[in-house]
Motif scaffolding. Structure first.
Motif, PDB file in Angstrom:
ATOM      1  N   GLY A 173      10.027 -35.320  35.925  1.00 61.84           N
ATOM      2  CA  GLY A 173       9.558 -36.266  34.910  1.00 61.84           C
ATOM      3  C   GLY A 173       9.415 -35.599  33.549  1.00 61.84           C
ATOM      4  N   HIS A 174       8.887 -34.374  33.542  1.00 59.05           N
ATOM      5  CA  HIS A 174       8.772 -33.632  32.274  1.00 59.05           C
ATOM      6  C   HIS A 174      10.170 -33.356  31.697  1.00 59.05           C
ATOM      7  CE1 HIS A 174       4.635 -33.094  33.589  1.00 59.05           C
ATOM      8  NE2 HIS A 174       4.324 -32.472  32.470  1.00 59.05           N
ATOM      9  N   ALA A 175      11.108 -32.975  32.570  1.00 58.80           N
ATOM     10  CA  ALA A 175      12.471 -32.680  32.106  1.00 58.80           C
ATOM     11  C   ALA A 175      13.123 -33.925  31.513  1.00 58.80           C
ATOM     12  CB  ALA A 175      13.307 -32.143  33.264  1.00 58.80           C
ATOM     13  N   ALA A 176      12.911 -35.066  32.172  1.00 57.11           N
ATOM     14  CA  ALA A 176      13.497 -36.316  31.681  1.00 57.11           C
ATOM     15  C   ALA A 176      12.903 -36.685  30.322  1.00 57.11           C
ATOM     16  CB  ALA A 176      13.260 -37.432  32.702  1.00 57.11           C
ATOM     17  N   GLN A 177      11.584 -36.553  30.200  1.00 56.75           N
ATOM     18  CA  GLN A 177      10.941 -36.881  28.916  1.00 56.75           C
ATOM     19  C   GLN A 177      11.406 -35.948  27.804  1.00 56.75           C
ATOM     20  OE1 GLN A 177       6.652 -37.652  28.494  1.00 56.75           O
ATOM     21  NE2 GLN A 177       6.562 -37.679  30.719  1.00 56.75           N
ATOM     22  N   ALA A 178      11.624 -34.687  28.145  1.00 50.34           N
ATOM     23  CA  ALA A 178      12.026 -33.695  27.137  1.00 50.34           C
ATOM     24  C   ALA A 178      13.510 -33.811  26.792  1.00 50.34           C
ATOM     25  CB  ALA A 178      11.718 -32.288  27.628  1.00 50.34           C
ATOM     26  N   ALA A 202       1.556 -31.553  31.692  1.00 48.62           N
ATOM     27  CA  ALA A 202       1.215 -31.068  30.362  1.00 48.62           C
ATOM     28  C   ALA A 202       2.154 -31.665  29.325  1.00 48.62           C
ATOM     29  CB  ALA A 202       1.295 -29.541  30.309  1.00 48.62           C
ATOM     30  N   PRO A 203       1.634 -32.514  28.425  1.00 44.74           N
ATOM     31  CA  PRO A 203       2.484 -33.021  27.341  1.00 44.74           C
ATOM     32  C   PRO A 203       3.045 -31.894  26.485  1.00 44.74           C
ATOM     33  CG  PRO A 203       0.267 -34.017  27.264  1.00 44.74           C
ATOM     34  CD  PRO A 203       0.268 -33.031  28.383  1.00 44.74           C
ATOM     35  N   GLU A 204       2.303 -30.763  26.403  1.00 48.24           N
ATOM     36  CA  GLU A 204       2.781 -29.615  25.612  1.00 48.24           C
ATOM     37  C   GLU A 204       4.103 -29.088  26.174  1.00 48.24           C
ATOM     38  OE1 GLU A 204      -0.177 -29.903  26.984  1.00 48.24           O
ATOM     39  OE2 GLU A 204      -1.545 -30.044  25.273  1.00 48.24           O
ATOM     40  N   LEU A 205       4.278 -29.197  27.495  1.00 46.44           N
ATOM     41  CA  LEU A 205       5.525 -28.722  28.092  1.00 46.44           C
ATOM     42  C   LEU A 205       6.699 -29.593  27.640  1.00 46.44           C
ATOM     43  CD1 LEU A 205       7.178 -26.919  29.944  1.00 46.44           C
ATOM     44  CD2 LEU A 205       6.469 -28.358  31.878  1.00 46.44           C
ATOM     45  N   VAL A 206       6.468 -30.884  27.552  1.00 39.30           N
ATOM     46  CA  VAL A 206       7.537 -31.787  27.092  1.00 39.30           C
ATOM     47  C   VAL A 206       7.925 -31.432  25.664  1.00 39.30           C
ATOM     48  CG1 VAL A 206       8.110 -34.188  26.553  1.00 39.30           C
ATOM     49  CG2 VAL A 206       6.831 -33.642  28.649  1.00 39.30           C
ATOM     50  N   ARG A 207       6.935 -31.176  24.817  1.00 39.96           N
ATOM     51  CA  ARG A 207       7.241 -30.812  23.418  1.00 39.96           C
ATOM     52  C   ARG A 207       7.979 -29.472  23.354  1.00 39.96           C
ATOM     53  NH1 ARG A 207       2.247 -33.438  22.367  1.00 39.96           N
ATOM     54  NH2 ARG A 207       0.989 -31.552  22.557  1.00 39.96           N
ATOM     55  N   LEU A 208       7.502 -28.520  24.153  1.00 38.28           N
ATOM     56  CA  LEU A 208       8.092 -27.178  24.132  1.00 38.28           C
ATOM     57  C   LEU A 208       9.562 -27.213  24.576  1.00 38.28           C
ATOM     58  CD1 LEU A 208       6.899 -24.328  23.523  1.00 38.28           C
ATOM     59  CD2 LEU A 208       6.523 -24.082  25.978  1.00 38.28           C
ATOM     60  N   ALA A 209       9.845 -28.075  25.537  1.00 38.10           N
ATOM     61  CA  ALA A 209      11.186 -28.115  26.140  1.00 38.10           C
ATOM     62  C   ALA A 209      12.107 -29.140  25.471  1.00 38.10           C
ATOM     63  CB  ALA A 209      11.064 -28.427  27.628  1.00 38.10           C
ATOM     64  N   ALA A 210      11.637 -29.809  24.432  1.00 33.74           N
ATOM     65  CA  ALA A 210      12.407 -30.920  23.844  1.00 33.74           C
ATOM     66  C   ALA A 210      13.836 -30.486  23.507  1.00 33.74           C
ATOM     67  CB  ALA A 210      11.709 -31.436  22.590  1.00 33.74           C
ATOM     68  N   GLY A 211      14.796 -31.148  24.120  1.00 26.60           N
ATOM     69  CA  GLY A 211      16.205 -30.906  23.819  1.00 26.60           C
ATOM     70  C   GLY A 211      16.746 -29.561  24.267  1.00 26.60           C
TER      71      GLY A 211
END
Ligand SMILES: [Zn+2]
Ligand SMILES: [Zn+2]
Length: 249
Positions: A196-201, A158-167
């Motif tokens: 992968g989501h954690a790394a992107q975020a 979910a790209p939304e998860l990356v946005r939600l977790a950003a930083g």
């Protein structure tokens, strides 16, 4: 309080997290088995609010027992508290506990529909977004006193998860699957995908959760480590994060 995925494990209840600022206590998900574990760390009377990410049993079913504890206490009904969840949470839980619609559970809980966006719950600033799961499911970004914790709930990629977790300082992310050839789509993450989501975020720390009893934790860790080079660990009951010194009991 509980980090077992999909069903309780011998050493853990299903999903449940306690967000404790010292003056405010939020329970995030209350899956099967979690009501017992929760009482090792907090009196049920001291819980100020509940957020339910979605209405799968392993995230909400112990609300039934919580309602009994609130309604039938020998000293009388306990303080009514807000419960944030997807629309129809009240109906679903009332059916699960076996009450007539409109009775009982709403004496104990004031149900509030979750919508995607940002709101304040007590001193917490909470942003939710829809995740990629077969029923309506919200991921969470919880901000307080300069600290940020993100929680995936249950989700496929979910790209939304990356946005939600950003930083975020910490991402508590589900890792229900290990790598495999025929995994169902849009249901859960593999440990590698969670990483992968954690790394992107760009999160400060990744804690893998929703750990299913039939997976080998060492394999989960190994596959996540291949996709994320930050601080990485597995959730376990009683573990504190972000300066919370809660320990196992
Ligand atoms: Zn689940
Ligand atoms: Zn689910």
């Amino acid at each position: 309080m509980g980090c077992a995925g999909s069903f309780p494990a011998p050493d853990s209840a299903a999903s449940c997290y306690l967000i404790d600022t010292g003056s405010f206590k939020l329970v995030l998900d209350l899956g099967n088995g979690a009501l017992g574990a929760l009482q090792r760390y907090v009196s049920l009377d001291d819980v100020d609010a509940v957020c339910l990410s979605h209405l799968h049993a392993d995230h909400c079913l112990d609300m039934c027992g919580f309602s009994v504890a609130k309604t039938h206490h020998p000293l009388g009904p306990r303080r009514r508290i807000p419960v944030y969840g997807p629309p129809a949470t009240a109906e679903r839980l009332t059916r699960a506990v076996g009450l007539d619609p409109g009775t009982g559970m709403t004496d104990a809980f004031a149900f509030v529909d979750l919508v995607a966006g940002t709101t304040e719950i007590g001193p917490l600033r909470i942003t939710t977004a829809h995740m990629n799961h077969p029923v309506e499911t919200f991921g969470f970004r919880i901000e307080h006193d300069g600290q940020v914790l993100a929680y995936s709930a249950d989700t496929g990629p979910a790209p939304e998860l990356v946005r939600l977790a950003a930083g975020a300082d910490v991402l508590v992310c589900e890792a229900s699957f290990v790598d495999g050839p025929d995994l169902p789509a849009d249901l859960h993450l593999t440990a590698r995908q969670a990483a992968g989501h954690a790394a992107q975020a760009g999160v400060g720390e990744l804690v893998l959760t929703h750990l299913v009893a039939w997976n080998d934790p060492a394999v989960t860790m190994e596959q996540a480590a291949a996709a994320y080079d930050g601080e990485l660990s597995l959730a376990r009951p009683g573990r504190g994060l972000l300066g919370n010194t809660t320990t196992g009991a």
